[in-house]
Design a protein around this motif. Structure first.
Motif: not given
Length: 88
Positions: A40, A42-43, A65, A68-71, A73
């Protein structure tokens, strides 16, 4: 802070994990980009990423990475034995 260390050399993962945990960080290791991509992601607050690995390189994993908007940053620091830009 939760840090992911991705390197195909187990010894490098263990050394980085030991040193970072000694400083109070939570550390998870993966021995390939394929293994890391199953986590996971994003964690994590930071990813330490080897450049030269098997099927998926550190550069290829970074592209996934950042796409993907989830990662996108998550900061990534490359770790490599390469000694210059000419080797990339």
């Amino acid at each position: 802070m939760k840090i992911l260390v991705v390197d195909d050399e187990q010894d490098i993962c263990e050394i980085l994990q030991y040193n970072l945990e000694t400083e109070g960080f939570e550390v998870v290791t993966a021995n390939s980009a394929e293994e890391a991509l199953q986590l996971p992601l994003h964690q994590f607050s930071l990813i330490l990423l080897d450049v030269m690995m098997g099927e998926i390189s550190g550069f290829q994993m970074t592209r996934r990475l950042k796409d993907s908007p989830a990662t996108a940053h998550i900061p990534i620091i490359f770790i490599t034995a390469l000694d210059g830009v000419d080797n990339l």
